[in-house]
Design a protein around this motif. Structure first.
Motif, mmCIF file in Angstrom:
data_model
loop_
_atom_site.group_PDB
_atom_site.id
_atom_site.type_symbol
_atom_site.label_atom_id
_atom_site.label_comp_id
_atom_site.label_asym_id
_atom_site.label_seq_id
_atom_site.Cartn_x
_atom_site.Cartn_y
_atom_site.Cartn_z
ATOM 1 N N LEU A 224 33.307 33.944 -16.338
ATOM 2 C CA LEU A 224 32.868 35.066 -15.511
ATOM 3 C C LEU A 224 33.967 36.114 -15.373
ATOM 4 C CD1 LEU A 224 30.741 33.408 -12.678
ATOM 5 C CD2 LEU A 224 30.053 34.175 -14.961
ATOM 6 N N TRP B 4 26.546 38.727 -19.543
ATOM 7 C CA TRP B 4 26.856 37.311 -19.789
ATOM 8 C C TRP B 4 25.756 36.730 -20.663
ATOM 9 C CZ3 TRP B 4 26.407 32.717 -15.881
ATOM 10 C CH2 TRP B 4 27.085 31.597 -16.387
ATOM 11 N N LEU C 99 28.132 35.802 -10.379
ATOM 12 C CA LEU C 99 28.432 37.000 -11.161
ATOM 13 C C LEU C 99 27.862 38.243 -10.494
ATOM 14 C CD1 LEU C 99 29.536 38.238 -13.816
ATOM 15 C CD2 LEU C 99 27.267 37.835 -14.813
#
Length: 276
Positions: free
Chosen positions: A188, A198, A214
Motif C-alpha cells: 500500500l 492497486w 488504502l
C-alpha cells in the motif's frame, strides 16, 4: 464494476489475438496477460500457488509481443499486463514498449506491475532480490520521465541516464495507469507513493480490509482492480461492495475447447450478479 479476464498466452494455446477478439466480442472490458521471461530450472523459489508450478509459466510468449497482437485484433478492449516484472526489465526499453502498445492501441493499455516471486529469475536479470522494491520504484519513476518529457534525464541509484529522446509517447496522458500488484506488507505504501491504483489478487491476505485502509490513507483517487477472482457471484458481490472497479478471472491456457468452458462459467457468475 467492470469484468475482465487474465490469461497466460502460451505458444501451444489460444493465440493472443484470438483470445482478445473473443473476449471483446463477448463483452468483457479488459484482458490481462501474465509475464515470465523464463523459469530457472533449479526451482529453488517456492511458487505461492502450490507445490507444482504449471508449465504455462515458462511457455508464455513475450508480454509486449502478445499485447501487440491483442491490440491489433480488437478496437475497444482494454489490454494490460498482469503483471509486468519491472524488476527484470531495462526501464528505457520498457518505457518504449509501453508507449508503443498504448499508441498502437489508441490508448487502451493498462500497466500492471509487480516485484515478482522468483528470486533466481530476478538474479538472472541482474537484480538483487533484496533490493527489488527500490529498484522497481526507481525504474517506474524513470519511465514516467521518459513518457512525459520531450527530452528526459534521470539520475538515481539504480537508473542513470543523461538527456534522451524517446518516441512515441503514450496515447494516454500523462501515461497509461500504473497498477501496483502484490499483497506484501508494504504494497500500500508503494501504491500511495507512485501508483495510479492497486492490483491485488483475490487470495491476498486481508485484501478487503486493506482496500478500506488504502481508501482511508489516500489523498487522491486510486482505482482498485482485482485478479484471480473466482467465478462465484458471491465473490463478485463482495468485490462490488468493496468498491473494486474491475474484477478479472484467470482463464486456463490451452485451445478454445479448454478456454470456453471456463469463460462460460465466469460469464454465468456475472449474469447471476447483474441479472443479464
Amino acid at each position: 464494476m467492470d469484468f475482465g479476464v487474465g490469461y497466460f498466452p502460451t505458444h501451444d494455446g489460444l493465440r493472443p489475438g484470438e483470445i482478445a477478439r473473443r473476449a471483446e466480442e463477448r463483452g468483457h472490458s479488459a484482458l490481462f496477460f501474465a509475464e515470465h521471461t523464463h523459469i530457472p530450472a533449479s526451482r529453488e523459489s517456492p511458487w505461492p500457488g502450490g507445490a507444482q508450478l504449471p508449465q504455462k509459466y515458462w511457455h508464455t510468449y513475450d508480454l509486449f509481443v502478445a499485447l501487440t497482437a491483442a491490440a491489433e485484433a480488437t478496437s475497444r478492449l482494454r489490454i494490460g499486463s498482469g503483471v509486468c516484472l519491472v524488476t527484470e526489465r531495462d526501464p528505457i526499453t520498457t518505457a518504449k514498449e509501453v508507449a508503443s502498445v498504448d499508441h498502437l492501441s489508441g490508448g487502451r493499455f493498462e500497466f500492471g506491475v509487480g516485484l515478482g516471486w522468483n528470486r533466481e529469475e530476478m538474479r538472472n536479470h541482474g537484480t538483487d532480490p533484496r533490493r527489488r522494491v527500490p529498484i522497481m520504484t526507481e525504474r517506474l519513476r524513470a519511465m514516467r520521465e521518459i513518457w512525459t518529457h520531450d527530452e528526459a534525464s534521470f539520475h538515481g541509484e539504480y537508473v542513470d541516464f543523461d538527456r534522451i529522446w524517446s518516441y512515441p509517447k503514450p496515447a494516454q496522458r500523462p501515461h497509461p495507469p500504473i497498477l501496483i500488484g502484490g499483497g506484501g506488507p508494504t504494497v500500500l505504501d508503494r501504491v500511495l507513493d507512485h501508483g495510479d491504483g492497486w492490483f491485488p489478487q483475490w487470495h491476498d491476505e486481508n485484501v478487503f480490509d486493506r482496500i478500506a485502509e488504502l481508501r482511508a490513507r489516500a489523498d487522491r483517487y486510486l482505482q482498485v482492480q482485482m485478479l484471480s477472482v473466482p467465478a462465484d457471484p458471491k465473490a463478485l458481490e463482495r468485490c462490488e461492495r468493496a468498491g473494486v472497479e474491475r474484477v478479472s478471472v484467470w482463464l486456463p491456457s490451452g485451445p478454445w475447447s479448454v478456454v470456453e468452458p471456463a469463460l462460460e462459467k465466469w460469464e454465468a457468475a456475472i449474469g447471476e450478479l447483474t441479472g443479464r
